[in-house]
Design an enzyme around this catalytic site. Structure first.
Site, PDB file in Angstrom:
ATOM      1  CE1 TYR A   1      -3.801   2.410   0.877  1.00  0.00           C
ATOM      2  CE2 TYR A   1      -2.144   3.406   2.303  1.00  0.00           C
ATOM      3  CZ  TYR A   1      -3.370   3.470   1.657  1.00  0.00           C
ATOM      4  OH  TYR A   1      -4.147   4.590   1.804  1.00  0.00           O
TER       5      TYR A   1
ATOM      6  CG  LEU B   1     -32.461  10.291  17.968  1.00  0.00           C
ATOM      7  CD1 LEU B   1     -31.644   9.013  17.995  1.00  0.00           C
ATOM      8  CD2 LEU B   1     -33.665  10.127  17.060  1.00  0.00           C
TER       9      LEU B   1
ATOM     10  CD  GLU C   1     -29.579   3.093  11.896  1.00  0.00           C
ATOM     11  OE1 GLU C   1     -28.955   4.093  12.302  1.00  0.00           O
ATOM     12  OE2 GLU C   1     -30.316   3.094  10.896  1.00  0.00           O
TER      13      GLU C   1
ATOM     14  CE  LYS D   1     -28.120   8.370  21.179  1.00  0.00           C
ATOM     15  NZ  LYS D   1     -26.893   9.042  21.538  1.00  0.00           N
TER      16      LYS D   1
ATOM     17  CG  ASP E   1     -20.964   8.361  23.458  1.00  0.00           C
ATOM     18  OD1 ASP E   1     -21.589   9.398  23.150  1.00  0.00           O
ATOM     19  OD2 ASP E   1     -20.522   8.139  24.586  1.00  0.00           O
TER      20      ASP E   1
ATOM     21  CE1 TYR F   1     -25.564   8.743  12.614  1.00  0.00           C
ATOM     22  CE2 TYR F   1     -27.666   9.619  11.866  1.00  0.00           C
ATOM     23  CZ  TYR F   1     -26.522   9.738  12.638  1.00  0.00           C
ATOM     24  OH  TYR F   1     -26.335  10.844  13.424  1.00  0.00           O
TER      25      TYR F   1
ATOM     26  CE  LYS G   1     -31.772   6.083  12.844  1.00  0.00           C
ATOM     27  NZ  LYS G   1     -30.631   6.342  11.945  1.00  0.00           N
TER      28      LYS G   1
ATOM     29  CE  LYS H   1     -28.040   8.146  25.887  1.00  0.00           C
ATOM     30  NZ  LYS H   1     -28.336   9.504  26.079  1.00  0.00           N
TER      31      LYS H   1
ATOM     32  CB  CYS I   1       3.706  18.479  49.312  1.00  0.00           C
ATOM     33  SG  CYS I   1       3.944  17.828  47.660  1.00  0.00           S
TER      34      CYS I   1
ATOM     35  CB  CYS J   1       8.414  18.542  47.711  1.00  0.00           C
ATOM     36  SG  CYS J   1       7.209  19.780  48.174  1.00  0.00           S
TER      37      CYS J   1
ATOM     38  CB  CYS K   1       2.290  21.417  47.185  1.00  0.00           C
ATOM     39  SG  CYS K   1       4.066  21.529  47.391  1.00  0.00           S
TER      40      CYS K   1
ATOM     41  CB  CYS L   1       6.919  20.741  44.783  1.00  0.00           C
ATOM     42  SG  CYS L   1       5.946  19.248  44.620  1.00  0.00           S
TER      43      CYS L   1
HETATM   44  S1  IVH Z   1     -30.492   9.154  13.991  1.00  0.00           S
HETATM   45  C1  IVH Z   1     -33.428  12.459  13.094  1.00  0.00           C
HETATM   46  N1  IVH Z   1     -28.798   7.141  14.128  1.00  0.00           N
HETATM   47  O1  IVH Z   1     -27.299  10.208  18.551  1.00  0.00           O
HETATM   48  C2  IVH Z   1     -32.296  11.483  13.137  1.00  0.00           C
HETATM   49  N2  IVH Z   1     -28.393   9.050  15.474  1.00  0.00           N
HETATM   50  O2  IVH Z   1     -29.104  11.336  20.661  1.00  0.00           O
HETATM   51  C3  IVH Z   1     -31.562  11.572  14.408  1.00  0.00           C
HETATM   52  N3  IVH Z   1     -26.343   8.929  16.802  1.00  0.00           N
HETATM   53  O3  IVH Z   1     -27.649  13.477  17.331  1.00  0.00           O
HETATM   54  C4  IVH Z   1     -30.316  10.824  14.462  1.00  0.00           C
HETATM   55  N4  IVH Z   1     -25.717   6.931  16.116  1.00  0.00           N
HETATM   56  O4  IVH Z   1     -25.462  12.266  16.870  1.00  0.00           O
HETATM   57  C5  IVH Z   1     -29.116   8.377  14.570  1.00  0.00           C
HETATM   58  N5  IVH Z   1     -27.371   5.321  14.123  1.00  0.00           N
HETATM   59  C6  IVH Z   1     -27.680   6.539  14.569  1.00  0.00           C
HETATM   60  C7  IVH Z   1     -26.886   7.228  15.493  1.00  0.00           C
HETATM   61  C8  IVH Z   1     -27.273   8.487  15.932  1.00  0.00           C
HETATM   62  C9  IVH Z   1     -25.422   7.963  16.881  1.00  0.00           C
HETATM   63  C10 IVH Z   1     -26.321  10.196  17.552  1.00  0.00           C
HETATM   64  C11 IVH Z   1     -26.577  11.415  16.718  1.00  0.00           C
HETATM   65  C12 IVH Z   1     -27.770  12.074  17.340  1.00  0.00           C
HETATM   66  C13 IVH Z   1     -27.752  11.526  18.712  1.00  0.00           C
HETATM   67  C14 IVH Z   1     -29.136  11.587  19.309  1.00  0.00           C
END
Ligand code: IVH
Length: 667
Positions: free
Chosen positions: A38, A85, A114, A116, A118, A224, A288, A312, A406, A409, A424, A429
């Protein structure tokens, strides 16, 4: 040498191959060639582009990291509001959600679930298959243009040959757990504060003005949602995900089509168990409604769609025992108590310590050594103690007392009135000395290149350096004696140290680490007093008479110069030949043409860099501030101005374009 035409053909071939391998490697996580092969492709492409610069295109894989640091981000209006959401914390709430949806739909409903991720929302725009813009969510209507930074994400294709003329998608940028831990280790060794969690690290990286910094932080993206796709018709979320994948965008692989809410709940529970098997953090699952037509019909409230909900995961709590409470001394001399825990698994990692913040918190929660406690990790890496299980006390538990010396020191510690922090008082130190030296050599300080945490540790531990001035008395033999230091690097280091002697008064004042004296205050003091000598004799009254110097800074400066140790260090610096006078005699700022005027700059000027313009304004007696307020006199607007321009117009502040600014400064 190839003809231009042959070169063009080969360049295109190479780009196609590299993109393909990027996809296998970064998106599918399944490379088809070795790293070496690569690299060879990339090198060949780089060479050809060097020979034929006219063949370079912005979407070439060699062009991910471009450009100079920005001074601010432009704003971007999203094609439609980016909603967030509503949350569900219990399966029963998912049932309620389903009931509402079915009532409105009047039929059985299927869902897509899906993970979520973070991270943080990003909006990506491809025009004619080329990534032309990437933005943050901002307030949902207007975000920031972070294109240059998003371009550095290897997982994200810069071009999509099969995309429609205009494609706008929403996705999530994130940092993997591994990359996050590595980044924090690096930060720690540089004496910088660690990020609390991967989400903060990702957000901090994407909101970097210098894309080179972003490029050094490994980030990923999953898409997504399709916000705009000209000429493509999609009917369900399942199709959306398939489509995104088909055009070549990264899509999270564990998205699942579920026929009813019971399947949804099972899948969510499943992932609550398995969440730690992923290399990045997920904080829940997004549920969804599958049919896009039904999504439309359901619509949204002001904040969130009615067709989706975030389930959550519960914050993970475990019970463990406090074996001991240790005290660590931080960079500024603050003593922080830390609980040493019997190691437990929580949130996918083994934890053996928890921060206790300060003495007051320990007292409030009545935490004792030997206690069984509930520990929680809520997204953050460093867990916290939620509460004590007093019912499990045996009477053997010991109360914690903050030491009065401390631990590093042995100097006395003090807790200033009204503060929760214990500090301290030791000037020598070692914990503080290392930080002080790093601060002394930092870019805004004496700017000595080549001195990092590892070197400082050696210098301090071997007692070659006991205060910052000692740096100027190091000799070559001493440096060569250190680990990983050769003849050549020793010479470079000595040269850098020598060069720093001429940095000037303001950087030196900053470098000395006087409490509350940042770069700006240092400049003002240097300008006003002109020499270290004059400043060291200034009284608190004289100092507070300067508009930008408050009583806190003034008191800190006076106290600093009263210390014997300060006098000694300054004397040593003087003997070493470090410059302690301001270049030109300080002019009386009241007679300068822009005196008393406050400026804010936005956008790019063509005849100055940002710092040249700022320098000019200051030299003429004006002040530069970073945000527009009613006190602002002028806003200087260059090319591609940011939100400051909007704000200036709202407040009716005089706006100068570049020509107007030039007029003003030359008049
Ligand atoms: S859908 C109207 N799908 O979670 C559509 N959000 O708490 C709203 N997030 O602001 C978002 N993975 O930053 C969607 N597979 C996923 C997600 C996702 C992470 C985040 C996104 C959103 C926040 C809402």
């Amino acid at each position: 040498m190839l003809s231009l035409q042959e070169a063009r053909k080969r360049v295109e071939e190479l780009r196609r191959e590299i993109r393909e391998h990027d996809y296998y490697y970064y998106v599918l996580d399944n490379p088809r060639i070795s790293d070496r092969e690569y690299d060879a492709l990339v090198r060949e492409l780089e060479n050809l582009e060097r020979q034929y610069p006219e063949l370079i295109t912005p979407d070439s894989p060699t062009q991910r990291v471009g450009g100079e640091p920005l001074s601010e981000f432009k704003t971007v209006r999203h094609p439609m509001p980016l909603l967030s959401l509503a949350n569900a914390f219990e399966p029963a709430e998912l049932k309620d959600f389903d009931r509402r949806v079915r009532q409105l739909a009047g039929a059985q409903v299927d869902y897509v679930v899906e993970p979520k991720i973070d991270g943080l929302t990003v909006v990506l725009t491809y025009e004619n298959g080329v990534l032309v813009q990437g933005a943050t969510r901002g307030d949902g209507t207007v975000g920031e243009d972070v294109t240059e930074n998003l371009r550095t994400i290897r997982m994200l294709p810069l071009s999509l040959p099969d995309a429609p003329p205009r494609l706008v998608v929403r996705g999530e940028a994130f940092m993997s757990k591994k990359a996050f831990l590595r980044l924090n280790e690096e930060r720690d060794s540089r004496g910088e504060l660690p990020f609390a969690n991967p989400r903060n690290a990702a957000a901090g990286s994407i909101r970097q003005l210098d894309p080179r910094i972003t490029a050094s932080r490994p980030l990923g993206v999953f898409t997504y949602q399709v916000l705009v796709s000209e000429g493509v018709s999609l009917e369900s979320q399942a199709e959306v995900l398939k489509y995104l994948e088909q055009v070549g965008l990264p899509v999270q692989e564990h998205c699942r089509h579920c026929r009813n809410i019971d399947e949804v709940i099972d899948y969510c529970k499943d992932w609550n168990e398995k969440r730690h098997s992923l290399p990045y953090e997920i904080d829940g699952m997004v549920v969804k409604v599958n049919s896009l037509r039904l999504q439309d019909a359901l619509g949204s409230t002001a904040k969130s769609p009615r067709w989706a909900i975030a389930y959550k995961f519960p914050a993970e709590q475990v019970v463990t025992r406090i074996l001991d409470i240790m005290v660590r001394v931080g960079r500024t001399g603050v003593l922080t108590p830390t609980a040493i825990l019997e190691p437990v698994q929580v949130g996918g990692v083994t934890v053996s310590r928890a921060t206790l913040h300060n003495e007051d918190m320990i007292r409030e929660k009545d935490i004792r050594i030997g206690d069984f406690v509930v520990v929680q990790r809520a997204g953050d890496v460093i867990p916290e103690v939620v509460r004590v299980l007093t019912e499990r006390r045996t009477g053997e538990e010991r109360e914690f007392r903050m030491p009065d010396r401390c631990p590093e020191c042995g100097s006395r510690v003090v807790r200033p009135e009204g503060e929760v922090a214990v500090r301290c008082t030791g000037i020598a130190c070692p914990a503080q000395l290392k930080e002080l030296i790093l601060h002394f050599v930092s870019r805004d300080g004496m700017d000595i290149e080549g001195i990092g945490p590892a070197l400082v540790t050696q210098l301090v531990d071997r007692r070659l350096v006991e205060d910052p001035a000692d740096l100027y008395f190091l000799n070559k033999a001493e440096i060569i004696g250190l680990e990983r230091m050769g003849e050549k690097s020793a010479e470079n280091l000595l040269r850098a140290i020598e060069k720093s002697k001429g940095r000037g008064l303001a950087p030196l004042l900053f470098a000395l680490g006087i409490r509350f004296v940042g770069t700006r205050a240092a400049e003002i003091l240097a300008e006003r007093f002109g020499s270290m000598e004059a400043l060291s004799r200034a009284s608190a009254e004289e100092l507070t008479a300067i508009p930008e110097i408050g009583p806190k800074i003034a008191a800190s400066i006076v106290a600093f110069f009263q210390e014997d140790q300060t006098r000694q260090v300054i004397e040593k610096l003087r003997q070493a030949g470090v410059k302690m006078e301001q270049e030109k005699p300080a002019a009386d700022p009241r007679h300068l043409p822009l005196s008393g005027k406050q400026f804010v700059l936005t956008g790019t000027l063509s005849s100055f860099t940002r710092s040249e313009a700022e320098e000019l304004i200051r030299r003429l007696g004006g002040k530069v501030s970073s945000s527009v307020s009613k006190k602002t006199d002028y806003v200087v607007v260059g090319e591609n101005p940011g939100q400051k321009y909007v704000r200036a117009r709202e407040l009716g502040i005089t706006i100068l374009d570049e020509a107007g600014f030039l007029d003003l400064v030359s008049s």
